[in-house]
Design a protein around this motif. Sequence first.
Motif, PDB file in Angstrom:
ATOM      1  N   LYS A  78     -22.033 -12.865  39.335  1.00  0.00           N
ATOM      2  CA  LYS A  78     -21.525 -11.613  38.893  1.00  0.00           C
ATOM      3  C   LYS A  78     -22.551 -10.649  38.443  1.00  0.00           C
ATOM      4  O   LYS A  78     -22.295  -9.381  39.040  1.00  0.00           O
ATOM      5  N   ALA A  79     -23.420 -10.918  38.121  1.00  0.00           N
ATOM      6  CA  ALA A  79     -24.629 -10.075  37.521  1.00  0.00           C
ATOM      7  C   ALA A  79     -24.998  -9.399  38.776  1.00  0.00           C
ATOM      8  O   ALA A  79     -25.727  -8.097  38.752  1.00  0.00           O
ATOM      9  N   VAL A  80     -25.380 -10.000  39.805  1.00  0.00           N
ATOM     10  CA  VAL A  80     -25.837  -9.669  41.131  1.00  0.00           C
ATOM     11  C   VAL A  80     -24.739  -8.557  41.834  1.00  0.00           C
ATOM     12  O   VAL A  80     -24.933  -7.330  42.162  1.00  0.00           O
ATOM     13  N   ALA A  81     -23.352  -9.233  41.558  1.00  0.00           N
ATOM     14  CA  ALA A  81     -22.291  -8.353  42.352  1.00  0.00           C
ATOM     15  C   ALA A  81     -22.108  -6.940  41.911  1.00  0.00           C
ATOM     16  O   ALA A  81     -21.819  -5.983  42.399  1.00  0.00           O
ATOM     17  N   VAL A  82     -21.808  -6.773  40.494  1.00  0.00           N
ATOM     18  CA  VAL A  82     -21.888  -5.703  40.029  1.00  0.00           C
ATOM     19  C   VAL A  82     -22.832  -4.683  40.197  1.00  0.00           C
ATOM     20  O   VAL A  82     -22.532  -3.450  40.187  1.00  0.00           O
ATOM     21  N   ASN A  83     -24.016  -4.879  40.451  1.00  0.00           N
ATOM     22  CA  ASN A  83     -25.097  -3.994  40.883  1.00  0.00           C
ATOM     23  C   ASN A  83     -24.966  -3.573  42.308  1.00  0.00           C
ATOM     24  O   ASN A  83     -25.064  -2.289  42.526  1.00  0.00           O
ATOM     25  N   LEU A  84     -24.545  -4.689  43.022  1.00  0.00           N
ATOM     26  CA  LEU A  84     -24.404  -4.195  44.491  1.00  0.00           C
ATOM     27  C   LEU A  84     -23.366  -3.401  44.575  1.00  0.00           C
ATOM     28  O   LEU A  84     -23.303  -2.350  45.490  1.00  0.00           O
ATOM     29  N   SER A  85     -22.273  -3.393  43.766  1.00  0.00           N
ATOM     30  CA  SER A  85     -21.000  -2.609  43.780  1.00  0.00           C
ATOM     31  C   SER A  85     -21.574  -1.124  43.310  1.00  0.00           C
ATOM     32  O   SER A  85     -20.857  -0.195  44.167  1.00  0.00           O
ATOM     33  N   ASP A  86     -22.478  -0.951  42.832  1.00  0.00           N
ATOM     34  CA  ASP A  86     -22.903   0.512  42.407  1.00  0.00           C
ATOM     35  C   ASP A  86     -23.584   1.030  43.747  1.00  0.00           C
ATOM     36  O   ASP A  86     -23.633   2.168  44.114  1.00  0.00           O
ATOM     37  N   VAL A  87     -24.311   0.266  44.475  1.00  0.00           N
ATOM     38  CA  VAL A  87     -24.942   0.707  45.536  1.00  0.00           C
ATOM     39  C   VAL A  87     -23.862   1.044  46.825  1.00  0.00           C
ATOM     40  O   VAL A  87     -23.959   1.898  47.424  1.00  0.00           O
TER      41      VAL A  87
END
Length: 350
Positions: A78-87
């Motif tokens: 999740k920590a990775v996913a939420v950052n990729l979502s911003d991209v």
Amino acid sequence: MNQSQTPDSLESLGEFGLIDRIATRARSANATTLKGIGDDCAVLSVSQGKRKVITTDLLLEGIHFDLTYCPLTHLGYKAVAVNLSDVCAMNARPQQITVSLGVSAKFTLKAIDDLYEGIYAACNAYGVDLVGGDTTSSLTGLTISITAIGEADENKIAYRSGARPNDIVCVSGDLGSAYMGLQLLEREKRVLRQSKTSQPDFGDYKYILQRQLRPEPRTDIVEFLDQIGVVPTSMMDVSDGLSSEMLHICKQSGVGCRIVEEKIPIHEETRRLAAELNINPVVAALNGGEDYELLFSIAQADYEKFQSQVGPPIYAIGYICEASKSTRLITTCSDEAQLRAQGWKAFDGK
């Protein structure tokens, strides 16, 4: 203002007020800085025709996640996913991340391995490279800070500020599911506290639990928009709730909007648990947050392209209007209610 809210307190200012306060003093000294504070990512010019986007998120134990019910592998993912979502919210493709950790003595080496198992799983799922980071000790638990880097063509970047009257407002998937997943987890946590012999009963709510514990960034939407030749006029991801994100777009674009209640996509599991817990599912969709769907506006002519192509579901939920008409929700009774940001507040002291 309650007694804890002094005029110069963080609680009275709020997260976005603090960001605005910081941004007023930020100055760009480099021509390569095209967009600084104020969007889902910063935008840098690094080569002819291409733009790099950069974003950072900070997750704190006890604030953003509860290890009582959040497995470390899921947390890493999740920590990775939420950052990729911003991209993705910049209509860009993620490429690299860095991971920095603050870790207290209560965590074993096995626990850190579990966390990184989730981090690597997300990297593998989305073709992203882990290229660095930092580690340090912590006195209070686990802190995770991830920076994500992505790339897009210069003419395909989508900011929050480009919405125009008569644009159609779209969202990439159902809303409120992550919030209801959190309510289910919190309910079972309370049951466990009352009786140590009890076992969690999550029923058949697999979907909403997945939405809370292991969200997915919508890279498929970015690819689909590119495939059909559509560039959103504005875009954000839904991290703080539909109302909050819509108000951000309208403020930065200098427009108003009309969101149609009956057009907001809500999953059947969300409706079912909301009925059990006596929660209005529309309120969950408007204010719950953490869905990480993409909210965007497009020109009317571009909406026809969605109809002629097979791709992921995209839902038209309203339209952009002049700023003088304000930001409103058209209810199922055809009344109009003011949209209000009532989602996640970083400094509410609770």
